[in-house]
Design a protein around this motif. Structure first.
Motif, short mmCIF file in Angstrom:
data_model
loop_
_atom_site.label_atom_id
_atom_site.label_comp_id
_atom_site.label_asym_id
_atom_site.label_seq_id
_atom_site.Cartn_x
_atom_site.Cartn_y
_atom_site.Cartn_z
N ASN A 1 0.69 -1.43 -0.16
CA ASN A 1 0.10 0.07 -0.03
C ASN A 1 0.97 1.14 -0.01
O ASN A 1 0.36 2.35 0.34
CB ASN A 1 -0.83 0.07 1.29
N VAL A 2 2.15 1.13 -0.39
CA VAL A 2 3.03 2.30 -0.42
C VAL A 2 2.50 3.41 -1.21
O VAL A 2 2.64 4.43 -0.97
CB VAL A 2 4.27 2.07 -0.82
N ASN A 3 1.66 3.22 -2.23
CA ASN A 3 1.16 4.09 -3.16
C ASN A 3 -0.27 4.51 -3.04
O ASN A 3 -1.23 5.16 -3.79
CB ASN A 3 1.25 3.78 -4.66
N THR A 4 -0.90 3.91 -2.07
CA THR A 4 -2.40 4.15 -1.52
C THR A 4 -2.48 5.37 -0.86
O THR A 4 -2.13 5.65 0.19
CB THR A 4 -2.81 2.90 -0.82
N VAL B 1 3.99 5.36 4.48
CA VAL B 1 4.98 4.20 4.50
C VAL B 1 6.26 4.65 3.93
O VAL B 1 6.47 4.94 2.78
CB VAL B 1 4.34 2.90 3.31
N GLU B 2 7.33 4.27 4.67
CA GLU B 2 8.80 4.58 4.30
C GLU B 2 9.28 3.15 3.76
O GLU B 2 9.51 2.18 4.59
CB GLU B 2 9.69 5.07 5.50
N LEU B 3 9.77 2.98 2.46
CA LEU B 3 10.20 1.90 1.94
C LEU B 3 11.43 1.42 2.59
O LEU B 3 11.50 0.01 2.83
CB LEU B 3 10.36 1.81 0.56
N VAL B 4 12.31 2.18 2.63
CA VAL B 4 13.80 1.75 3.46
C VAL B 4 13.34 1.27 4.67
O VAL B 4 14.09 -0.02 5.24
CB VAL B 4 14.51 3.03 3.57
N VAL C 1 -3.37 15.69 -2.19
CA VAL C 1 -3.70 14.31 -1.44
C VAL C 1 -2.57 14.15 -0.45
O VAL C 1 -1.47 14.38 -0.67
CB VAL C 1 -3.95 13.37 -2.49
N GLU C 2 -2.85 13.34 0.48
CA GLU C 2 -2.07 13.09 1.35
C GLU C 2 -1.61 11.57 1.18
O GLU C 2 -2.41 10.57 0.95
CB GLU C 2 -2.40 12.99 2.81
N LEU C 3 -0.31 11.38 0.68
CA LEU C 3 0.18 10.13 0.43
C LEU C 3 0.25 9.16 1.59
O LEU C 3 0.02 9.55 2.91
CB LEU C 3 1.50 9.98 -0.39
N SER C 4 0.57 7.88 1.37
CA SER C 4 0.82 6.93 2.58
C SER C 4 2.07 7.21 3.22
O SER C 4 2.86 8.18 2.89
CB SER C 4 1.15 5.38 2.07
#
Length: 262
Positions: free
Chosen positions: A28-31, A224-227, A219-222
């Motif tokens: 859901n990193v791009n949700t 989530v920090e992938l690193v 819009v507010e992105l998730s």
């Protein structure tokens, strides 16, 4: 049977929960408006062979006991409601909350739910809805001849219509806060349901009572920090492998013991 077999199995189950949680975060990193989860754990009960403070003589006591842990258990998957980055879209119906607060929606059965996803649209009647057609509450209807829509930082919605030189206010967006947002029930589709753990919803005008303000065209992105997620994934995998190694080692020790009995 060696207790380590069962102890290691609880560790593998716990790490599976962590990996499943991490996988959902990455998926859901791009949700828009998604809030990441964090798996939390606690140790299980202990097998006590000797309590601390047991007398070792008439004048001395054992400073430590002998307690063997029986493993780990999952206690919670905590939703982290830190603010995600804002992305400019220039869509006049995209709204981001800068700070605390949720938009309130109404399901077809009348149930009130909440979301951080401010990517709104208009339905066939001009009402502001989300991508599933759920009404934004309070309900706001945009006139069909409106040439532009403006949404203030305080949630005031105005439109400009043909032949008018001044904007007309058609509604007021309110946002909702909870004393414990982590207690909300995740229903999927970027919506949350109130529970006894979340506390009662507190509605107010954006920018008042600790609520964040609104930003039109964002819009507010998730959050989530992938690193971080990839690091957690590797950590969980290594811990899972280590627990599986314990099971293998315990099995080999049992096999050695069985061989001695022959």
């Amino acid at each position: 049977m060696m207790q380590s077999l069962y102890t290691a199995s609880t560790g593998m189950l716990g790490m599976q929960t962590q990996i499943d949680t991490t996988a959902n975060n990455i998926a859901n990193v791009n949700t828009i408006g998604f809030k990441k989860g964090r798996a939390e754990f606690a140790d299980l009960m202990y097998h006590v062979m000797e309590y601390a403070g047991t007398s070792t003589s008439d004048t001395t006591k054992s400073p430590t006991g002998i307690e063997v842990g029986l493993g780990v258990r999952s206690t919670a998957i905590n939703k982290i409601f830190s603010e995600g980055s804002l992305k400019q879209t220039d869509n006049q119906l995209d709204i981001a909350i800068t700070g605390r607060g949720f938009f309130k929606l109404e399901l077809p059965d009348g149930t009130e739910v909440y979301t951080k996803n401010g990517a709104f649209k208009l339905d066939q009647d001009g009402a502001i809805v989300n991508s599933d057609g759920y009404y934004l509450i309070p309900q706001i209807v945009v006139p069909p001849d409106a040439t532009s829509i403006s949404i203030g930082t305080d949630g005031t919605v105005t439109v400009v219509q043909p032949g008018q030189t001044q904007a007309t206010q058609i509604g007021q967006i309110q946002t909702t806060n909870f004393i414990n947002p982590a207690g909300l029930h995740s229903m999927g589709d970027n919506i949350y349901l109130e529970t006894d753990a979340s506390g009662q919803p507190v509605e107010s005008i954006p920018g008042v009572d600790g609520l964040g303000t609104l930003r039109q065209g964002f819009v507010e992105l998730s959050n989530v920090e992938l690193v971080v997620e990839l690091t957690d994934l590797i950590t969980g995998q290594r811990a899972y492998d280590a627990n599986s190694k314990i099971i293998t080692t315990s099995d080999e020790m049992l096999q050695t013991t069985n061989n001695l009995k022959r």
